[in-house]
Design a protein around this motif. Structure first.
Motif, short mmCIF file in Angstrom:
data_model
loop_
_atom_site.label_atom_id
_atom_site.label_comp_id
_atom_site.label_asym_id
_atom_site.label_seq_id
_atom_site.Cartn_x
_atom_site.Cartn_y
_atom_site.Cartn_z
N PHE A 166 0.79 -1.06 0.08
CA PHE A 166 0.08 0.02 0.08
C PHE A 166 0.68 1.29 0.00
O PHE A 166 0.70 2.10 -0.63
N ALA A 167 1.84 1.49 0.76
CA ALA A 167 2.93 2.43 0.64
C ALA A 167 3.47 2.52 -0.51
O ALA A 167 3.64 3.93 -0.95
N SER A 168 3.88 1.58 -1.08
CA SER A 168 4.65 1.77 -2.50
C SER A 168 3.48 2.23 -3.64
O SER A 168 3.90 2.97 -4.46
N CYS A 169 2.31 1.82 -3.56
CA CYS A 169 1.52 2.02 -4.72
C CYS A 169 0.96 3.49 -4.51
O CYS A 169 0.33 3.95 -5.54
N HIS A 170 0.76 3.98 -3.40
CA HIS A 170 0.32 5.13 -3.12
C HIS A 170 0.75 6.22 -2.52
O HIS A 170 0.20 7.23 -2.45
N SER A 171 2.22 6.19 -2.24
CA SER A 171 3.00 7.33 -1.70
C SER A 171 4.16 7.51 -2.65
O SER A 171 4.39 7.07 -3.69
N ASP A 172 4.37 8.90 -2.46
CA ASP A 172 5.60 9.71 -3.11
C ASP A 172 6.75 9.43 -2.53
O ASP A 172 7.87 9.30 -3.02
N ALA A 173 6.89 9.22 -1.12
CA ALA A 173 7.99 8.94 -0.67
C ALA A 173 7.70 8.09 0.56
O ALA A 173 6.73 7.91 1.08
N ILE A 174 8.84 7.23 1.21
CA ILE A 174 8.71 6.37 2.15
C ILE A 174 9.81 6.52 3.36
O ILE A 174 10.86 7.06 2.96
N VAL A 175 9.46 6.42 4.61
CA VAL A 175 10.44 6.68 5.80
C VAL A 175 10.13 5.52 6.37
O VAL A 175 9.10 4.92 6.71
N ALA A 176 11.61 4.73 6.56
CA ALA A 176 11.45 3.51 7.27
C ALA A 176 12.29 3.41 8.56
O ALA A 176 13.43 4.14 8.78
N MET A 177 11.52 3.10 9.51
CA MET A 177 12.32 3.14 10.91
C MET A 177 12.30 1.76 11.65
O MET A 177 11.56 0.98 11.04
N LYS A 178 13.17 1.57 12.26
CA LYS A 178 13.58 0.48 13.06
C LYS A 178 14.43 0.85 14.53
O LYS A 178 15.18 1.51 14.50
N HIS A 179 13.77 0.08 15.59
CA HIS A 179 14.34 0.33 17.01
C HIS A 179 14.44 2.06 17.11
O HIS A 179 15.18 2.24 17.89
N GLY A 180 13.44 2.68 16.77
CA GLY A 180 13.27 4.02 17.16
C GLY A 180 13.91 4.95 16.42
O GLY A 180 13.90 6.28 16.44
N LYS A 181 14.70 4.43 15.33
CA LYS A 181 15.62 5.32 14.50
C LYS A 181 14.85 5.18 13.26
O LYS A 181 14.46 4.20 12.76
N ILE A 222 16.12 4.55 9.44
CA ILE A 222 17.36 3.72 8.84
C ILE A 222 17.28 3.93 7.38
O ILE A 222 18.34 3.81 6.77
N ALA A 223 16.19 4.69 6.81
CA ALA A 223 16.37 4.72 5.45
C ALA A 223 15.02 5.52 5.05
O ALA A 223 13.96 5.52 5.67
N GLN A 224 15.45 6.39 3.89
CA GLN A 224 14.16 7.28 3.34
C GLN A 224 14.18 7.67 1.94
O GLN A 224 15.50 7.56 1.39
N GLY A 225 13.36 7.73 1.11
CA GLY A 225 13.53 8.00 -0.21
C GLY A 225 12.22 7.93 -0.86
O GLY A 225 11.08 7.72 -0.33
N THR A 226 12.49 7.77 -2.16
CA THR A 226 11.36 7.54 -3.24
C THR A 226 10.75 6.18 -2.95
O THR A 226 11.34 5.25 -2.51
N THR A 227 9.73 5.87 -3.45
CA THR A 227 9.29 4.44 -3.59
C THR A 227 10.10 3.61 -4.32
O THR A 227 10.36 2.53 -3.96
N GLU A 228 10.80 3.95 -5.27
CA GLU A 228 11.53 3.08 -6.32
C GLU A 228 12.93 3.01 -5.37
O GLU A 228 13.63 1.91 -5.52
N GLU A 229 13.38 4.08 -4.67
CA GLU A 229 14.48 3.94 -3.96
C GLU A 229 14.34 2.86 -2.65
O GLU A 229 15.20 2.17 -2.18
N MET A 230 13.10 2.88 -2.31
CA MET A 230 12.84 2.28 -0.85
C MET A 230 12.51 0.68 -0.87
O MET A 230 12.82 -0.19 -0.27
N MET A 231 11.79 0.49 -2.37
CA MET A 231 11.31 -0.90 -2.53
C MET A 231 12.15 -1.63 -3.07
O MET A 231 12.07 -2.01 -4.39
N THR A 232 13.27 -2.02 -2.59
CA THR A 232 14.35 -2.96 -3.04
C THR A 232 14.37 -4.00 -2.09
O THR A 232 14.30 -3.71 -0.74
N PRO A 233 14.85 -5.19 -2.33
CA PRO A 233 15.18 -6.41 -1.19
C PRO A 233 16.11 -5.75 -0.44
O PRO A 233 16.09 -6.16 0.77
#
Length: 252
Positions: free
Chosen positions: A198-213, A215-226
């Motif tokens: 859902f984030a990939s199909c409908h967002s312009d940007a994605i912010v990823a968090m882990k353990h309170g930090k 850890i990555a942010q960018g466009t859907t193309e940049e973030m949706m990688t293995p």
């Protein structure tokens, strides 16, 4: 623009948000993803001033959320929490009208009433406008709450898990409406979303968090990688291009 600088929130010895600095540009949809306990909802709650940070600052177009008067901030920033409970029995129209309170102080003008009708129509709630919330399905009720947020007429909209308790069909419908709302009304929508697709199909940007930090942010193309998804979820996720969207697939 939303600017988050060095924000930390601790509960006891645990930092649930750990020295987060992040800039969210105006316009479009930004989704915040991550595993349970990553700090997503807490960060959103800090930005919306529902939870005080232990340190750091948050500004919305230069307004410090901790010092700006509530009425002024509420005309710039709207928030929908994950769980919404009303202590009084309201109709859909009465709920949506609450969105005008920062502007009207409870004394609705003709313009306020017109915006209430517009928000009800935008989320296709016309036939339900005079029905009480406890008479609605979960999907209908969630639409009513988001219509209230739209009616608040702010530049920024924060949504904490807007798909909570929705089935797949209603989740798809809600994400399409939110995407359209951002475009039609030139809003900046920031939402916590569990489903990466859902984030990939409908967002312009994605912010990823882990353990309170963050850890990555960018466009859907940049973030949706293995590679990125493995870092976020500690899970091997294949990514495929399907109908112009990047879709993550994992196997049990």
């Amino acid at each position: 623009m939303i600017e988050i600088k060095g924000v930390t929130k601790r509960y006891g010895e645990t930092a649930v948000v750990d020295d987060v600095s992040l800039t969210i540009a105006p316009g479009g949809v930004t989704s915040v993803i991550g595993a349970n306990g990553a700090g997503k909802s807490t960060l959103l709650s800090i930005v919306s001033r529902l939870t005080p940070a232990d340190s750091g600052t948050v500004t919305v177009d230069g307004l410090d959320v901790t010092t700006t008067p509530s009425e002024k901030l509420a005309r710039r920033l709207a928030v929908l929490r994950q769980e919404n409970h009303m202590s009084v029995r309201l109709t859909v129209r009465e709920l949506v009208a609450f969105g005008r309170f920062p502007h009207s102080g409870g004394r609705l003008t003709e313009r306020d009433l017109a915006l209430v009708d517009e928000a009800i129509g935008y989320f296709e709630l016309d036939d339900l406008a005079d029905r009480h919330l406890d008479q609605l399905s979960g999907g209908q009720r969630q639409r009513a709450y988001v219509a209230m947020v739209l009616c608040q007429d702010t530049d920024y909209v924060l949504l904490d898990e807007p798909l909570n308790n929705l089935d797949r069909r209603h989740s798809v419908q809600m994400m399409r409406r939110l995407r359209r709302m951002a475009d039609d009304y030139a809003k900046t929508v920031v939402m916590v979303v569990h489903d990466i697709n859902f984030a990939s199909c409908h967002s312009d940007a994605i912010v990823a968090m882990k353990h309170g930090k963050v850890i990555a942010q960018g466009t859907t193309e940049e973030m949706m990688t293995p590679k990125v998804l493995k870092e976020v979820y500690d899970l091997d996720i294949d990514v495929h291009d399907i109908n112009g969207s990047r879709i993550g697939v994992y196997y049990a």
